[in-house]
Design a protein around this motif. Structure first.
Motif, short mmCIF file in Angstrom:
data_model
loop_
_atom_site.label_atom_id
_atom_site.label_comp_id
_atom_site.label_asym_id
_atom_site.label_seq_id
_atom_site.Cartn_x
_atom_site.Cartn_y
_atom_site.Cartn_z
N THR A 7 0.73 -0.96 0.19
CA THR A 7 0.14 0.25 0.27
C THR A 7 1.17 1.03 0.12
N LYS A 9 4.02 1.78 -1.06
CA LYS A 9 4.73 1.70 -2.39
C LYS A 9 4.32 1.89 -3.46
N ARG A 10 2.46 1.72 -3.88
CA ARG A 10 1.61 2.16 -4.04
C ARG A 10 0.65 3.37 -4.32
N ARG A 11 1.07 3.97 -3.01
CA ARG A 11 0.94 5.84 -2.30
C ARG A 11 2.46 6.28 -3.42
N GLU A 13 4.08 5.58 -5.80
CA GLU A 13 3.96 5.45 -7.43
C GLU A 13 3.16 6.38 -7.95
N ASP A 14 2.24 6.85 -6.90
CA ASP A 14 0.90 7.64 -6.79
C ASP A 14 1.59 9.02 -7.45
N GLU A 15 1.86 9.38 -5.59
CA GLU A 15 2.32 10.88 -5.68
C GLU A 15 3.42 11.20 -6.03
N PRO A 17 5.91 9.98 -9.02
CA PRO A 17 5.48 9.01 -9.90
C PRO A 17 7.14 8.85 -10.42
N ARG A 27 5.44 8.44 -22.52
CA ARG A 27 6.22 7.90 -21.12
C ARG A 27 7.69 8.89 -20.98
N ILE A 56 2.88 16.63 -9.74
CA ILE A 56 2.71 15.43 -9.25
C ILE A 56 2.43 15.77 -7.00
N GLY A 58 -0.06 14.83 -5.56
CA GLY A 58 -1.57 14.89 -6.15
C GLY A 58 -1.94 16.28 -6.11
#
Length: 123
Positions: A7, A9-11, A13-15, A17, A27, A56, A58
């Motif tokens: 979780t 790691k996923r966050r 990557e979202d915040e 990238p 890309r 980035i 958010g």
């Protein structure tokens, strides 16, 4: 890798990238170490159609855009893409249109289709 929970790691990557996906679908790596980081080096035509400045975390941290010519030479650096489109784009377009006549240089880049290519021959 296993030390970081999925979780988190996923966050991360979202915040923060590793890459930015341009409107063309290509890309491009985000530079987190150089001057003006986080920064993106990208040909200006790939950002056509983009009305909001890329960010980035958010949307809280704008990317420093190193805008490049079709030959990957620096044109301008900005942290305000909409301001660039409505401001100095006209001067950049006039200069670039003479140097790169086979590439599109629209009057309204915020509403133009993005491209990673030159215009087809004969257009």
């Amino acid at each position: 890798d296993a030390l970081v929970p999925w979780t988190l790691k996923r966050r991360l990557e979202d915040e923060a990238p590793t890459h930015f996906e341009a409107p063309t679908g290509n890309r491009h790596a985000i530079d987190y170490e150089g001057a003006g980081a986080p920064a993106l080096h990208i040909r200006v035509q790939e950002l056509f159609g983009l009305k909001a400045h890329p960010a980035i975390a958010g949307g809280k941290l704008p990317l420093t855009l190193n805008l490049l010519s079709p030959a990957h030479r620096p044109i301008q650096i900005t942290r305000d893409l909409p301001g660039f489109w409505s401001g100095s784009w006209a001067a950049v377009k006039a200069d670039m249109k003479g140097r790169y006549p086979r590439h599109p240089w629209p009057d309204d880049p915020a509403n133009a289709p993005p491209t990673a290519r030159a215009k087809p021959r004969g257009t």
